[in-house]
Design an enzyme around this catalytic site. Structure first.
Site, PDB file in Angstrom:
ATOM      1  CE  LYS A  22      -2.917   0.837   3.630  1.00  0.00           C
ATOM      2  NZ  LYS A  22      -2.791   2.199   4.164  1.00  0.00           N
ATOM      3  CB  SER A  23       3.754   2.311   2.086  1.00  0.00           C
ATOM      4  OG  SER A  23       3.119   2.194   3.329  1.00  0.00           O
ATOM      5  NE  ARG A 122      -5.419   8.132  11.058  1.00  0.00           N
ATOM      6  CZ  ARG A 122      -4.779   7.328  10.211  1.00  0.00           C
ATOM      7  NH1 ARG A 122      -5.398   6.884   9.132  1.00  0.00           N
ATOM      8  NH2 ARG A 122      -3.537   6.983  10.436  1.00  0.00           N
ATOM      9  CB  SER A 167       5.096   9.506  11.689  1.00  0.00           C
ATOM     10  OG  SER A 167       4.267   9.748  10.570  1.00  0.00           O
ATOM     11  CG  ASP A 320       0.368  -0.127   9.497  1.00  0.00           C
ATOM     12  OD1 ASP A 320       0.049   0.684  10.385  1.00  0.00           O
ATOM     13  OD2 ASP A 320       0.660   0.220   8.337  1.00  0.00           O
ATOM     14  CE  LYS A 347      -0.234   4.078  12.959  1.00  0.00           C
ATOM     15  NZ  LYS A 347       0.519   4.849  11.962  1.00  0.00           N
TER      16      LYS A 347
HETATM   17  C1  S3P Z   1       2.369   4.692   6.269  1.00  0.00           C
HETATM   18  C2  S3P Z   1       2.998   4.938   7.425  1.00  0.00           C
HETATM   19  C3  S3P Z   1       2.553   4.438   8.728  1.00  0.00           C
HETATM   20  C4  S3P Z   1       1.482   3.365   8.616  1.00  0.00           C
HETATM   21  C5  S3P Z   1       0.481   3.661   7.547  1.00  0.00           C
HETATM   22  C6  S3P Z   1       1.155   3.859   6.210  1.00  0.00           C
HETATM   23  C7  S3P Z   1       2.929   5.252   5.031  1.00  0.00           C
HETATM   24  O1  S3P Z   1       2.079   5.530   9.437  1.00  0.00           O
HETATM   25  O2  S3P Z   1       0.828   3.166   9.841  1.00  0.00           O
HETATM   26  O3  S3P Z   1      -0.434   2.593   7.451  1.00  0.00           O
HETATM   27  O4  S3P Z   1       2.570   4.779   3.939  1.00  0.00           O
HETATM   28  O5  S3P Z   1       3.748   6.170   5.132  1.00  0.00           O
HETATM   29  P1  S3P Z   1       3.108   6.421  10.282  1.00  0.00           P
HETATM   30  O6  S3P Z   1       4.460   6.197   9.720  1.00  0.00           O
HETATM   31  O7  S3P Z   1       2.666   7.816  10.136  1.00  0.00           O
HETATM   32  O8  S3P Z   1       3.013   5.867  11.668  1.00  0.00           O
END
Ligand code: S3P
Length: 434
Positions: A22-23, A122, A167, A320, A347
């Site tokens: 996803k990221s 959020r 983060s 996650d 989250k």
């Molecule tokens: C993500 C970073 C994470 C994760 C999220 C996806 C990203 O959040 O929990 O599901 O794609 O950068 P944080 O890094 O802000 O904790």
């Protein structure tokens, strides 16, 4: 949204492949849109969150074609986006919202972003502060530090930002704004969070350096480029999605499954470490490396698990996966302590609460804490009506718990798995034997 019913499994068998990360999928669309030329993305995740990213960039004049085997993004260069007609809707996606704010900070038009009820609750001050320091003006239209947000760009300055939390969303928003700044921009975080933005920016032609500090913490630094250039992006399978199948394979007796093509980037692979520490029988096969991201097939065999301690720098590498780790811990011998994970509270749901609520209902012995939870494993789990509270990771974690509980486990609003893994229930059925 529809509920889903899970029945107990006798064992899991077979080979599966999980959807794209996803990221990485989000970032490929974003960088592809602001690069020059056509970016081809293979194994793109067709989950609702990544589709929100696509729809936002389409609204800013980018042509994005969803083909059966790839996504093509016709990038228009760093300054090629056009003003959207109306607010950009980011759905349930924190990544879309926060990273997009970084890009919008450097444009020559103002924009408004808004999401669903969970997204709009959020915290966004965490990106409003640094982007404001760079010279953009971000404001919360409800005056509560949350979306809807209006972003008014400005002449951006490079900053050296010390992030109070680890983060990747904060880090990435700042690095993306840094592409448009007059000087270098750096972000230092207490522990290294996922580094996909840094890796992908480098592939697209930006100069990014990353340092892990001996005294702890990490810094990423970007030099503003003249342009980014389109790339081919091969998205590995999402380790966060693979985690449910790895956990199911470990927990359901007599199981053996192969989860193919899983991203194993070390900033994401804390879950695999914890599986091993808990006594899980997992083997990485066919390791490879493509486009800066490592991957492997993960062979999983049922194991009897033991409790562990999860804390510190490991937390951002498995943030996650904590809901599914909590389910594993409830089935393990001994106590598992999770600390330094206060980020769980912000989250898609407060995951300390939503994990505790469901695990306790199943008969698990769990005590929530300010920054994690303590789980005393070994009490048999009973089937319940699990409340997903529309959080995809809670739905999938308790679907796995349902495989080892006798009777029917109902996952309330289970269809919310569409956010990150639309085929989750079908794939689960394909490898479960009853
Ligand atoms: C993500 C970073 C994470 C994760 C999220 C996806 C990203 O959040 O929990 O599901 O794609 O950068 P944080 O890094 O802000 O904790």
């Amino acid at each position: 949204m529809s509920d889903k019913i899970i029945y107990p499994a006798r064992r899991l068998r077979g080979e599966i492949e999980v959807p794209g990360d996803k990221s990485i999928s989000h970032r490929a669309v974003m960088l592809g849109s602001i690069a020059r030329g056509t970016t081809e993305i293979t194994h793109f995740l067709n989950g609702a969150d990544c589709l929100s990213t696509i729809s936002c960039f389409r609204k800013m004049g980018i042509t994005i074609e969803e083909k059966p085997d790839c996504v093509l993004v016709q990038g228009k260069g760093l300054r090629g986006l056009s003003a959207p007609d109306g607010a950009l809707y980011t759905g349930n996606s924190g990544t879309t919202t926060r990273l997009l704010c970084g890009i919008l900070a450097g444009q020559d038009f103002p924009a408004v972003l808004s999401g669903d009820a969970s997204l709009n609750a959020r915290p966004m001050q965490r990106i409003m502060t640094p982007l404001g320091q760079m010279g953009a003006e971000l404001s919360s239209l409800s005056n509560n530090g949350c979306a809807p947000l209006s972003v008014t760009p400005g002449a951006l300055h490079g900053i050296k930002y010390q992030s109070p939390v680890s983060s990747a969303q904060i880090k990435s928003a700042i690095l993306l704004a840094g592409l448009y700044a007059d000087d270098e921009t750096s972000v230092t975080e207490p522990a290294l969070s996922r580094n996909h933005t840094e890796l992908m920016l480098q592939n697209f032609g930006a100069h990014v350096s990353s340092v892990l500090h001996v005294e702890g913490g990490a810094t990423a630094l970007v030099t503003p480029p003249d342009e980014l250039y389109a790339q081919q992006v091969w998205v590995p399978g999402d380790i966060s999605s693979a985690a449910y199948f790895i956990a199911a394979g470990l927990l359901v007796p007599n199981s053996e499954i192969l989860v193919k093509n899983v991203g194993t980037n070390f900033t994401r692979a804390g879950f695999l470490k914890i599986c091993e520490e808990m006594g899980g029988d997992i083997t990485l096969l066919n390791r490879s490396f493509k486009g800066g991201e490592s991957r492997a097939d993960v062979l999983v065999r049922s194991s009897s698990l033991k409790g562990t301690v999860i804390e510190g720098d490991l937390i951002p590498t498995l943030i996650d996966e904590i809901p599914i780790i909590a389910v594993m811990a409830a089935c393990a011998k001994g106590t598992t302590t999770i600390r330094d994970a206060a980020e769980l509270k912000v989250k898609e749901t407060n995951r300390i609460d939503t994990v505790t609520e469901n695990l306790q209902a199943m008969g698990g012995d769990v005590t929530p804490t300010e920054d994690g939870m303590v789980i005393r494993g070994g009490s048999p789990l009973k089937s319940i009506r699990a409340r997903s509270r529309l959080d995809h990771r809670i739905a999938m974690s308790f679907a796995v718990a349902g495989l080892i509980a006798p009777g029917e486990t109902i996952i309330e609003d289970g269809q919310c798995i569409d956010i990150s893994y639309p085929e989750f229930f079908e794939t689960l059925e394909s490898c479960v034997e009853r």
